[in-house]
Design a protein around this motif. Structure first.
Motif, PDB file in Angstrom:
ATOM      1  N   GLN A  18     -31.819   5.491  -1.520  1.00  0.00           N
ATOM      2  CA  GLN A  18     -30.649   4.700  -1.889  1.00  0.00           C
ATOM      3  C   GLN A  18     -30.650   4.369  -3.377  1.00  0.00           C
ATOM      4  O   GLN A  18     -29.605   4.328  -4.010  1.00  0.00           O
ATOM      5  CB  GLN A  18     -30.642   3.420  -1.060  1.00  0.00           C
ATOM      6  N   GLU A  19     -31.819   4.156  -3.940  1.00  0.00           N
ATOM      7  CA  GLU A  19     -31.931   3.781  -5.351  1.00  0.00           C
ATOM      8  C   GLU A  19     -32.014   4.983  -6.293  1.00  0.00           C
ATOM      9  O   GLU A  19     -31.997   4.810  -7.512  1.00  0.00           O
ATOM     10  CB  GLU A  19     -33.158   2.881  -5.534  1.00  0.00           C
ATOM     11  N   TRP A  30     -25.838   9.272  -5.167  1.00  0.00           N
ATOM     12  CA  TRP A  30     -24.401   9.088  -4.961  1.00  0.00           C
ATOM     13  C   TRP A  30     -23.641  10.411  -4.960  1.00  0.00           C
ATOM     14  O   TRP A  30     -22.587  10.517  -4.344  1.00  0.00           O
ATOM     15  CB  TRP A  30     -23.814   8.135  -6.014  1.00  0.00           C
ATOM     16  N   THR A  31     -24.207  11.436  -5.612  1.00  0.00           N
ATOM     17  CA  THR A  31     -23.531  12.729  -5.682  1.00  0.00           C
ATOM     18  C   THR A  31     -23.512  13.437  -4.328  1.00  0.00           C
ATOM     19  O   THR A  31     -22.819  14.446  -4.174  1.00  0.00           O
ATOM     20  CB  THR A  31     -24.193  13.654  -6.730  1.00  0.00           C
ATOM     21  N   ARG A  32     -24.259  12.892  -3.370  1.00  0.00           N
ATOM     22  CA  ARG A  32     -24.331  13.513  -2.052  1.00  0.00           C
ATOM     23  C   ARG A  32     -23.560  12.739  -0.981  1.00  0.00           C
ATOM     24  O   ARG A  32     -23.547  13.133   0.173  1.00  0.00           O
ATOM     25  CB  ARG A  32     -25.788  13.659  -1.650  1.00  0.00           C
ATOM     26  N   ILE A  90     -24.711   3.438  -0.480  1.00  0.00           N
ATOM     27  CA  ILE A  90     -25.070   4.091  -1.742  1.00  0.00           C
ATOM     28  C   ILE A  90     -23.882   4.062  -2.695  1.00  0.00           C
ATOM     29  O   ILE A  90     -24.010   3.712  -3.873  1.00  0.00           O
ATOM     30  CB  ILE A  90     -25.543   5.543  -1.492  1.00  0.00           C
ATOM     31  N   MET A  91     -22.699   4.387  -2.171  1.00  0.00           N
ATOM     32  CA  MET A  91     -21.492   4.393  -2.994  1.00  0.00           C
ATOM     33  C   MET A  91     -21.152   2.982  -3.469  1.00  0.00           C
ATOM     34  O   MET A  91     -20.812   2.776  -4.634  1.00  0.00           O
ATOM     35  CB  MET A  91     -20.326   4.993  -2.211  1.00  0.00           C
ATOM     36  N   GLU A  92     -21.258   2.018  -2.577  1.00  0.00           N
ATOM     37  CA  GLU A  92     -20.947   0.637  -2.959  1.00  0.00           C
ATOM     38  C   GLU A  92     -21.893   0.142  -4.053  1.00  0.00           C
ATOM     39  O   GLU A  92     -21.454  -0.496  -5.019  1.00  0.00           O
ATOM     40  CB  GLU A  92     -21.023  -0.280  -1.738  1.00  0.00           C
ATOM     41  N   TRP A 149     -21.007   1.420 -12.274  1.00  0.00           N
ATOM     42  CA  TRP A 149     -19.672   1.993 -12.444  1.00  0.00           C
ATOM     43  C   TRP A 149     -19.334   2.235 -13.905  1.00  0.00           C
ATOM     44  O   TRP A 149     -18.841   3.304 -14.271  1.00  0.00           O
ATOM     45  CB  TRP A 149     -18.644   1.081 -11.781  1.00  0.00           C
ATOM     46  N   GLY A 150     -19.571   1.252 -14.745  1.00  0.00           N
ATOM     47  CA  GLY A 150     -19.219   1.371 -16.152  1.00  0.00           C
ATOM     48  C   GLY A 150     -19.995   2.436 -16.895  1.00  0.00           C
ATOM     49  O   GLY A 150     -19.552   2.922 -17.941  1.00  0.00           O
TER      50      GLY A 150
END
Length: 183
Positions: A47-48, A53-55, A75-77, A84-85
């Protein structure tokens, strides 16, 4: 199982979603506390991982396990909330469009939307996290976009109202009761 689990962190090869499903399933069903702890630590490591996130899309599209799909959404959240930035604008827009399209696809069919209600709610929360970062400055067309999407069906319109309710709650909480003119 540990050697197999390590394959899930090999980003040179496609993700073995069946192995991830089995790993997540083992975490939730194992009665051996040591095994469960080991799997939990590994899932946390996954998760870390900065590339995990690409998966998420392949997990969401391929997994047959509800817990695995929620793991992917977590993971996305986390990506949206904490990194995000740091993402390039193109990747942020691609993620934004992907999440929006998954919601639209799921809510276009009433039976699917009802059956997957908890999953759709989590997607809505993720979309609101994106909006907190990007709207109105980087996503000025959000309101016209959601209105347009709402015209395509009652279930999608209902879900759009849920998104707007969540957004209004988040904006109010986020600004500690001090709404800005721009929002």
């Amino acid at each position: 199982m540990t050697a197999n689990m390590q394959k899930l962190l090999d980003f040179e090869k496609p993700l073995d979603v069946a192995l991830l499903d089995a790993t997540v399933n083992s975490f939730y069903t194992s009665t051996n506390q040591n095994e469960r702890s080991e799997i939990g630590k590994f899932l946390k490591q996954m998760q870390e991982h900065p590339q995990m996130w690409t998966r998420v899309d392949s997990i969401l599209e391929t997994s047959q396990n509800q817990q695995t799909r929620f793991f992917a959404l977590q993971i996305m959240e986390d990506l949206i909330r904490f990194r995000w930035g740091a993402l390039p604008a193109e990747q942020r827009e691609a993620i934004r469009n992907y999440i929006s399209n998954v919601i639209i696809k799921m809510c276009s069919d009433e039976a699917t939307c009802r059956r997957e209600k908890v999953f759709v709610n989590k997607l809505n929360v993720i979309l609101v996290h994106i909006l907190k970062h990007d709207w109105p400055s980087k996503w000025p067309s959000f309101i016209p976009d959601i209105v347009q999407a709402s015209k395509s069906g009652e279930t999608l319109c209902e879900n759009s109202m849920h998104v707007l309710r969540l957004l209004s709650e988040e904006i109010f909480d986020f600004s500690r009761g001090q709404l800005t003119q721009a929002k």
